[in-house]
Write a protein that holds these residues in place. Structure first.
Motif, PDB file in Angstrom:
ATOM      1  N   ILE A   6     -13.526 -23.184 -43.866  1.00  0.00           N
ATOM      2  CA  ILE A   6     -14.467 -22.078 -43.784  1.00  0.00           C
ATOM      3  C   ILE A   6     -15.075 -21.834 -45.162  1.00  0.00           C
ATOM      4  O   ILE A   6     -14.367 -21.828 -46.170  1.00  0.00           O
ATOM      5  N   TYR A  31     -10.452 -19.713 -47.140  1.00  0.00           N
ATOM      6  CA  TYR A  31     -11.887 -19.971 -47.200  1.00  0.00           C
ATOM      7  C   TYR A  31     -12.283 -20.275 -48.635  1.00  0.00           C
ATOM      8  O   TYR A  31     -11.563 -19.953 -49.573  1.00  0.00           O
ATOM      9  N   VAL A  46     -28.390 -22.194 -46.369  1.00  0.00           N
ATOM     10  CA  VAL A  46     -28.286 -21.028 -45.490  1.00  0.00           C
ATOM     11  C   VAL A  46     -29.649 -20.606 -44.962  1.00  0.00           C
ATOM     12  O   VAL A  46     -29.753 -20.140 -43.829  1.00  0.00           O
ATOM     13  N   VAL A  56     -23.010 -15.400 -45.514  1.00  0.00           N
ATOM     14  CA  VAL A  56     -23.130 -16.343 -44.410  1.00  0.00           C
ATOM     15  C   VAL A  56     -21.796 -17.069 -44.339  1.00  0.00           C
ATOM     16  O   VAL A  56     -21.350 -17.654 -45.330  1.00  0.00           O
ATOM     17  N   VAL A  58     -19.623 -20.003 -42.619  1.00  0.00           N
ATOM     18  CA  VAL A  58     -19.776 -21.255 -41.878  1.00  0.00           C
ATOM     19  C   VAL A  58     -18.386 -21.808 -41.578  1.00  0.00           C
ATOM     20  O   VAL A  58     -17.615 -22.105 -42.495  1.00  0.00           O
ATOM     21  N   ASP A  63     -20.707 -23.243 -35.599  1.00  0.00           N
ATOM     22  CA  ASP A  63     -20.117 -21.910 -35.652  1.00  0.00           C
ATOM     23  C   ASP A  63     -20.373 -21.291 -37.019  1.00  0.00           C
ATOM     24  O   ASP A  63     -19.724 -21.655 -38.007  1.00  0.00           O
ATOM     25  N   HIS A  64     -21.348 -20.384 -37.066  1.00  0.00           N
ATOM     26  CA  HIS A  64     -21.680 -19.699 -38.310  1.00  0.00           C
ATOM     27  C   HIS A  64     -22.383 -18.394 -37.986  1.00  0.00           C
ATOM     28  O   HIS A  64     -22.908 -18.213 -36.890  1.00  0.00           O
ATOM     29  N   TRP A  65     -22.343 -17.472 -38.941  1.00  0.00           N
ATOM     30  CA  TRP A  65     -22.989 -16.176 -38.744  1.00  0.00           C
ATOM     31  C   TRP A  65     -23.311 -15.553 -40.090  1.00  0.00           C
ATOM     32  O   TRP A  65     -22.840 -16.006 -41.120  1.00  0.00           O
ATOM     33  N   SER A  66     -24.077 -14.480 -40.030  1.00  0.00           N
ATOM     34  CA  SER A  66     -24.473 -13.750 -41.224  1.00  0.00           C
ATOM     35  C   SER A  66     -24.031 -12.296 -41.108  1.00  0.00           C
ATOM     36  O   SER A  66     -23.976 -11.742 -40.009  1.00  0.00           O
TER      37      SER A  66
END
Length: 82
Positions: A6, A31, A46, A56, A58, A63-66
């Motif tokens: 991560i 991470y 990003v 962000v 990852v 599978d990723h988000w902000s």
């Protein structure tokens, strides 16, 4: 199942970034942190993912988000413990 690597793409003085670190730490999720202010390639990455807000997170290509998303952190924590 191997643990995903991560990465948290972050910036200085970012409250949502700090909240994200604390939530990941609380779940025992390891991470790496990449400072977007210091890494132009990471910033482009990003942006290419479609994000304009830090952090962000990852997990992998799919599978990723902000932003601060404890729901996503809970979800990945449950996958890592099974």
């Amino acid at each position: 199942m191997t643990k995903p690597q991560i990465v948290v793409y972050s910036k200085p003085r970012c409250v949502k970034c700090d909240w994200t670190y604390k939530a990941l730490d609380a779940k025992g999720i390891t991470y790496d942190v990449v400072n977007l202010a210091e890494d132009e390639n990471a910033l482009e990455y990003v942006k290419d993912l479609g994000y304009l807000e830090a952090p962000v997170v990852v997990v992998d290509d799919q599978d990723h988000w902000s932003g601060f998303r404890p729901d996503h952190i809970d979800r990945i924590a449950s996958h890592l413990t099974h």
